[in-house]
Enzyme design. Structure first.
Site, PDB file in Angstrom:
ATOM      1  N   CYS A 183      -4.570  -3.651   3.104  1.00 53.06           N
ATOM      2  CA  CYS A 183      -4.623  -3.041   4.805  1.00 53.06           C
ATOM      3  C   CYS A 183      -5.880  -3.450   5.869  1.00 53.06           C
ATOM      4  CB  CYS A 183      -4.037  -1.447   4.414  1.00 53.06           C
ATOM      5  SG  CYS A 183      -3.088  -2.042   6.086  1.00 53.06           S
ATOM      6  N   LYS A 193     -10.152   1.004  -1.628  1.00 56.53           N
ATOM      7  CA  LYS A 193     -10.201   0.677  -0.406  1.00 56.53           C
ATOM      8  C   LYS A 193     -11.615   0.888   0.550  1.00 56.53           C
ATOM      9  CE  LYS A 193      -7.154   1.489   3.884  1.00 56.53           C
ATOM     10  NZ  LYS A 193      -6.461   1.964   4.276  1.00 56.53           N
ATOM     11  N   GLU A 249       1.154  -1.383   0.235  1.00 58.26           N
ATOM     12  CA  GLU A 249       0.253   0.396   0.381  1.00 58.26           C
ATOM     13  C   GLU A 249       1.317   1.135  -0.158  1.00 58.26           C
ATOM     14  OE1 GLU A 249      -3.647   1.664   2.441  1.00 58.26           O
ATOM     15  OE2 GLU A 249      -1.551   0.957   3.567  1.00 58.26           O
TER      16      GLU A 249
END
Length: 512
Positions: free
Chosen positions: A374, A340, A265
């Protein structure tokens, strides 16, 4: 048998035939248990009606052949009778099998000499040809062996029968019907004392078998090699500097024939240092100006180096709103993207990033994959949505500054692998960027996790990098193992979900 010529008819066995069939089996197999239970015969007829054949004389059943389908690769190797018929008399028929397995052929003693057994064998061969199956396999008894057991070994006996120096009532018949002895199987049928428990594995090959040759292009790959880049954050002077470093890793992974390359990321965060006088919001938007160029360069690399690339994640400005997006650059030139979904307090507060609205499963030439960036890996709902779409590998590009932050991602990623019966690969960055606010320190130990069962490593960790060290790591994952796990695992999480209690997930539609 009466002197008049029999009126023979060959047909498939029906449920109503069981009483007559059982009487015949009791007569022929009195020394090895007699007739099978009604349930077993009914199950055979239900599962594979074409494989159950009988011969009748004027309506009376005088002979029969019972047959199932099996996987050739499994049953062309040594096995026992209970691998075919369990101790509970359950038949191990495989509807998708590529070979026939002859269970029993039996003929009424009064009708022997009319070559009825040969007719039944020929009917089996025709069935094998018509279904385009590889072969007929059978485990055969050698009941004549007990007569010479004191004088010779089982291999010697079989060899003498093959050379016709001795006659065995079953093996001689099978050999005369073009079957070959492939191997001896010890303890095949322990209660068969006449054969000393031995069985012969016999095979008749279907020379007309035409193997379906799928296109190499459309063949699903089973063994997939994952390559992970544990990326060192360092000062960069230009996009060229960044991409030269990235290309070095892509080239290295390609040289080891990796199918995927995973970057972390915000791996391009060093470019924010090109204008370090900007505020945090200005810096992240400045970084987004490089995203399209970097994406296109990665796409070119994916094609050039013949490798699928998950380009970590990068900021993207759309309609004056900023998103964190991971790109999947396929080696055929296609490009997919995953937003995300969950934005951390830091991203929301310091960079004013918005979250996406849906997760996707992407079809690749190496399986069905998903991407959770993440923080998204810490939400089990997203992994389950991917699982319901048949995901096999989940990639988790991450950035964490402290070890406890890293462990949150790692432990949740391991949970996603177990509960969703898939592989999870997470790749992060290490080092520091003193001139870049909010991305100044990194902690990572990239790894690949599997479900936790007998098919996989005992700690469900296939590989992991050294902590806080720039490096690449590889993991070979077998997609077929996921199929075995789903049906035969010690636990089968996906199959045991209580959908009546908490239901499934419906993925949002018509959203970003």
């Amino acid at each position: 048998m009466e002197s008049n010529t029999p009126l023979l008819n060959i047909r498939n066995i029906q449920s109503s035939d069981y009483p007559e069939l059982a009487t015949l089996m009791d007569l022929v197999f009195h020394d090895v248990g007699g007739a099978w239970p009604r349930m077993t015969i009914m199950d055979l007829i239900h599962q594979f009606p074409d494989g159950q054949i009988c011969i009748e004389d004027s309506g009376k059943i005088i002979g029969a052949a019972l047959t199932i389908k099996v996987d050739y690769n499994r049953f062309s190797l040594s096995h026992t009778y209970t691998d075919i018929i369990t101790e509970q008399n359950v038949i191990q028929h495989q509807a998708s099998g590529d070979a026939l397995y002859g269970l029993d052929v039996f003929v009424h003693p009064d009708y022997r000499g009319l070559r009825l057994g040969r007719r039944l064998y020929e009917a089996r061969k025709e069935l094998c040809r018509n279904n385009n199956l590889k072969a007929i396999l059978a485990g055969g008894r050698i009941p004549g062996y007990h007569n010479v057991a004191d004088d010779m070994s089982v291999p010697e006996y079989v060899e003498k029968v093959k050379r016709k120096e001795l006659h065995d009532p079953i093996l001689s018949f099978q050999l005369s019907n073009d079957f070959d002895v492939k191997r001896l199987m010890k303890h095949y049928l322990p209660e068969d004392t006449k054969s000393s428990g031995y069985g012969t594995l016999l095979e008749w090959d279907n020379i007309f078998y035409e193997e379906e040759m799928p296109s190499v292009i459309n063949t699903e790959k089973n063994l997939v090699r994952l390559g992970l880049v544990q990326w060192q954050m360092r000062a960069m002077v230009s996009v060229e500097d960044l991409m030269n470093q990235a290309e070095f890793f892509v080239s290295s992974l390609s040289n080891y024939h990796a199918d995927f390359a995973l970057f972390p990321e915000f791996f391009n965060a060093p470019l924010m240092g090109l204008q370090n006088e900007k505020t945090s919001v200005e810096a992240i938007r400045f970084l987004s100006e490089f995203t399209e160029d970097i994406k296109q360069r990665f796409s070119q690399m994916a094609v050039t180096y013949n490798i699928n690339i998950i380009a970590g994640s990068m900021p993207v400005l759309k309609d004056d709103r900023l998103y964190n997006i991971s790109y999947l650059l396929h080696r055929d030139g296609c490009i997919d993207e995953q937003y995300k979904i969950h934005i951390t307090p830091h991203e929301e507060r310091d960079w004013v990033i918005d979250g996406g609205e849906k997760v996707k499963v992407f079809d690749t030439d190496c399986g069905r994959v998903g991407i959770l960036i993440c923080y998204d890996a810490e939400f089990p709902e997203l992994g389950r949505m991917l699982a319901e779409e048949g995901v096999q590998i989940i990639f988790v590009p991450f950035w964490t500054d402290t070890k406890n932050g890293y462990l949150r991602v790692r432990l949740c990623a391991q949970a996603r692998a177990i509960e969703n019966e898939c592989y999870v690969a997470l790749g992060g960055s290490v080092g520091n960027l003193p001139r870049v606010d909010n991305v100044d320190i990194q902690f990572a130990q990239s790894a690949v996790f599997s479900p936790s069962d007998v098919y996989f490593p005992h700690d469900a960790t296939i590989t992991e990098a050294s902590p806080n060290t720039e490096m690449i790591i590889f993991a070979d994952v077998e997609l077929d193992k996921l199929k075995y796990l789903n049906t035969e695992g010690s636990v089968t999480n996906l199959r045991h979900r209580r959908l009546d209690l908490y239901g499934g997930f419906t993925r949002p539609k018509n959203s970003t």
